[in-house]
Enzyme design. Sequence first.
Site, PDB file in Angstrom:
ATOM      1  N   HIS A 267       1.045  -1.159   0.099  1.00 30.48           N
ATOM      2  CA  HIS A 267      -0.077   0.021  -0.220  1.00 30.48           C
ATOM      3  C   HIS A 267       0.800   1.523  -0.064  1.00 30.48           C
ATOM      4  O   HIS A 267       1.618   1.800   1.243  1.00 30.48           O
ATOM      5  CB  HIS A 267      -1.298   0.027   1.117  1.00 30.48           C
ATOM      6  CG  HIS A 267      -2.120  -1.125   1.336  1.00 30.48           C
ATOM      7  ND1 HIS A 267      -2.987  -1.597   2.432  1.00 30.48           N
ATOM      8  CD2 HIS A 267      -2.865  -1.485  -0.137  1.00 30.48           C
ATOM      9  CE1 HIS A 267      -3.690  -2.307   1.581  1.00 30.48           C
ATOM     10  NE2 HIS A 267      -3.508  -2.101   0.558  1.00 30.48           N
ATOM     11  N   ALA A 268       0.681   2.116  -1.133  1.00 31.92           N
ATOM     12  CA  ALA A 268       1.523   3.155  -1.520  1.00 31.92           C
ATOM     13  C   ALA A 268       1.475   4.268  -0.264  1.00 31.92           C
ATOM     14  O   ALA A 268       2.986   4.569   0.140  1.00 31.92           O
ATOM     15  CB  ALA A 268       1.069   3.763  -2.513  1.00 31.92           C
TER      16      ALA A 268
ATOM     17  N   GLU B  46       1.090   4.067   3.147  1.00 28.95           N
ATOM     18  CA  GLU B  46       2.164   3.285   4.034  1.00 28.95           C
ATOM     19  C   GLU B  46       3.235   3.652   4.412  1.00 28.95           C
ATOM     20  O   GLU B  46       4.616   1.832   4.726  1.00 28.95           O
ATOM     21  CB  GLU B  46       0.822   2.104   4.323  1.00 28.95           C
ATOM     22  CG  GLU B  46      -0.441   1.921   3.996  1.00 28.95           C
ATOM     23  CD  GLU B  46      -0.829   0.499   4.230  1.00 28.95           C
ATOM     24  OE1 GLU B  46       0.228  -0.457   3.869  1.00 28.95           O
ATOM     25  OE2 GLU B  46      -1.928   0.499   4.197  1.00 28.95           O
TER      26      GLU B  46
ATOM     27  N   ASN C  94      -3.823  -5.928  -2.375  1.00 27.03           N
ATOM     28  CA  ASN C  94      -3.932  -6.308  -1.427  1.00 27.03           C
ATOM     29  C   ASN C  94      -5.673  -6.970  -1.517  1.00 27.03           C
ATOM     30  O   ASN C  94      -5.928  -7.097  -0.078  1.00 27.03           O
ATOM     31  CB  ASN C  94      -3.360  -5.669   0.362  1.00 27.03           C
ATOM     32  CG  ASN C  94      -2.812  -7.255   1.209  1.00 27.03           C
ATOM     33  OD1 ASN C  94      -2.536  -7.881   1.022  1.00 27.03           O
ATOM     34  ND2 ASN C  94      -3.207  -6.626   2.146  1.00 27.03           N
TER      35      ASN C  94
ATOM     36  N   HIS D 257       2.312  -2.765   6.339  1.00 26.61           N
ATOM     37  CA  HIS D 257       1.576  -2.062   6.725  1.00 26.61           C
ATOM     38  C   HIS D 257       1.222  -1.715   7.729  1.00 26.61           C
ATOM     39  O   HIS D 257       1.603  -2.055   8.748  1.00 26.61           O
ATOM     40  CB  HIS D 257      -0.132  -2.958   6.340  1.00 26.61           C
ATOM     41  CG  HIS D 257      -0.194  -3.173   5.444  1.00 26.61           C
ATOM     42  ND1 HIS D 257      -0.918  -3.043   4.058  1.00 26.61           N
ATOM     43  CD2 HIS D 257       0.734  -5.165   4.430  1.00 26.61           C
ATOM     44  CE1 HIS D 257      -0.324  -4.115   3.313  1.00 26.61           C
ATOM     45  NE2 HIS D 257       0.195  -5.219   3.384  1.00 26.61           N
TER      46      HIS D 257
ATOM     47  N   TYR E  88     -11.495  -6.753  10.111  1.00 22.30           N
ATOM     48  CA  TYR E  88     -12.591  -6.874   8.919  1.00 22.30           C
ATOM     49  C   TYR E  88     -11.922  -8.021   8.384  1.00 22.30           C
ATOM     50  O   TYR E  88     -11.106  -8.365   7.723  1.00 22.30           O
ATOM     51  CB  TYR E  88     -12.930  -6.004   8.521  1.00 22.30           C
ATOM     52  CG  TYR E  88     -11.824  -4.845   7.678  1.00 22.30           C
ATOM     53  CD1 TYR E  88     -11.513  -5.802   6.787  1.00 22.30           C
ATOM     54  CD2 TYR E  88     -10.819  -3.632   8.584  1.00 22.30           C
ATOM     55  CE1 TYR E  88     -10.762  -4.863   6.151  1.00 22.30           C
ATOM     56  CE2 TYR E  88     -10.137  -3.558   8.059  1.00 22.30           C
ATOM     57  CZ  TYR E  88      -9.765  -3.766   7.029  1.00 22.30           C
ATOM     58  OH  TYR E  88      -8.108  -2.956   5.940  1.00 22.30           O
TER      59      TYR E  88
ATOM     60  N   GLU F 163       0.895  -4.241  11.340  1.00 23.82           N
ATOM     61  CA  GLU F 163       0.274  -3.009  10.707  1.00 23.82           C
ATOM     62  C   GLU F 163       1.134  -2.648  12.011  1.00 23.82           C
ATOM     63  O   GLU F 163       0.868  -2.696  13.510  1.00 23.82           O
ATOM     64  CB  GLU F 163      -1.096  -3.204  11.281  1.00 23.82           C
ATOM     65  CG  GLU F 163      -2.083  -3.999  10.518  1.00 23.82           C
ATOM     66  CD  GLU F 163      -2.622  -2.245   8.940  1.00 23.82           C
ATOM     67  OE1 GLU F 163      -2.130  -1.896   8.912  1.00 23.82           O
ATOM     68  OE2 GLU F 163      -2.937  -3.641   7.855  1.00 23.82           O
TER      69      GLU F 163
HETATM   70 ZN   LIG Z   1      -2.066  -1.135   4.652  1.00 24.83          ZN
END
Ligand SMILES: [Zn+2]
Length: 429
Positions: free
Chosen positions: A182-183, A185, A255, A306, A360, A382
């Site tokens: 994810h760009a 992050e 993702n 992430h 989620y 994360e």
């Molecule tokens: Zn992410």
Amino acid sequence: MRWLLGIFVCVSCVYARHEQYDKSALFNVKVKDVEQINYFNSLDYPLDIWMYATQERDGIVLVPKDYVQLFQDELNSKGIEFVIEVENIKDSLELEDKLRADKARNRAMRSDNDLLVNFDDIYNLTEVNNYLKKIAEAYPDVVTLVNGGKSFEGRDMNYLKISNSKFEDASKPIIFIESLLHAREWVTLPATLYAIEKLVVNVTDQYLIDDFDWIIMPVANPDGYEFSHDGGRFWRKNRRNGLLPGDVCLGVDLNRNFDIFYSLGSSNNVCSDIYHGTSAFSEPETQVIRDILHSDDRIEIFLDIHSFGNLILYGWGSGDLPENAFALHVAGIQMATAIDEVKEDWNLNYRVGNSALVLYPASGTAMDYGLKAGVPLSYTYELPARRNSGSTIFGFLVDPDFIKPSAVQTWEGIKAGAIFLRNTRRNLA
Ligand SMILES: [Zn+2]
Ligand SMILES: *[C@@H]1O[C@H](CO)[C@@H](O)[C@H](O)[C@H]1NC(C)=O
Ligand SMILES: *[C@@H]1O[C@H](CO)[C@@H](O)[C@H](O)[C@H]1NC(C)=O
């Protein structure tokens, strides 16, 4: 005159860069029951949900200027409490630029070993690629630079293979770590760069290189990452275009594009930040990661890094538990504990669990595909987001003072995972 013009041009380009976020507001939404959580998590006008709400945690959402009033009215009418954390996110973006520029100025006055990363800034794609090349040239016996293929826009998908036995010792497990799928992050990048430094340049734990081989890909989404530097700071997806006339929306959430429960917990709407693409593995970036995962059955740990949330998550994204859930949980707890032991007081403890239960349900994730591809210990990390003393969350924005601590802390988790793996293999032997 030329000098003045130069200043003017530069100032205006910085301003133009964040103009699209002017007067976007960051909301913290205090959901209090399942109904409110479901309402928040299913909002579908162009909001950018930074953190989904759960029973334990508020939702965080960036609301574009034109929707700020509407959104407030709607929350009020539903009796949902909220706090506006940042009135105008453009101010935060400018603060990030300023903090980074201050560090860069100081750095220019030092003479640095250019094989050691300055963990006070976020390197851009060009800088990362130069660094990977330099490391591979300086340590040819342990480091191999691999170009795994091209991104959608034709950028190299580079990664390092790190081994003191040329990847030829069949008894060694491989640990594969990747960041920036994810760009936006950005704080995940120093975690992989630090791993490279600790495995190659400044080795203080020799067993990590004696007992394991490593595959490290710092930028898993090069097009999106480049765009997050020179296009829009909060860009998340890759940059696939041609999906809609005039490209009113573009990009695939990498993702959500892996071939595992594909399309069950993602979006079919190109404009969505969780758009899953036209088919599983439609994107060259996910194909490259897939091919690495299948390249060697010695890969026993896969970490997809992430931000943010202080979480260590494992499959399945559907909410079902994999056969080895117990091992995944125990190893996850050991990694989380190792990080918690060195973290700052303001920082939250890591939580460990099944991704669908803790966060989620999601489909098509790299983590789940890792498990499907046969990697037993496959996780999403994360990383934490910086909070200031007033507890305002920086979210995806980076505080340069938190880059090194974040990288060092994450490394403790990675090491704990490696130690878990080594101990369990020893017991099996
Ligand atoms: Zn992410
Ligand atoms: C990346 O950093 C270099 C300086 O190291 C700079 O010249 C280049 O413009 C930067 N690229 C982007 C996209 O910001
Ligand atoms: C090498 O790593 C150790 C900790 O892992 C650190 O204390 C030391 O400062 C590092 N050396 C350099 C030159 O960065």
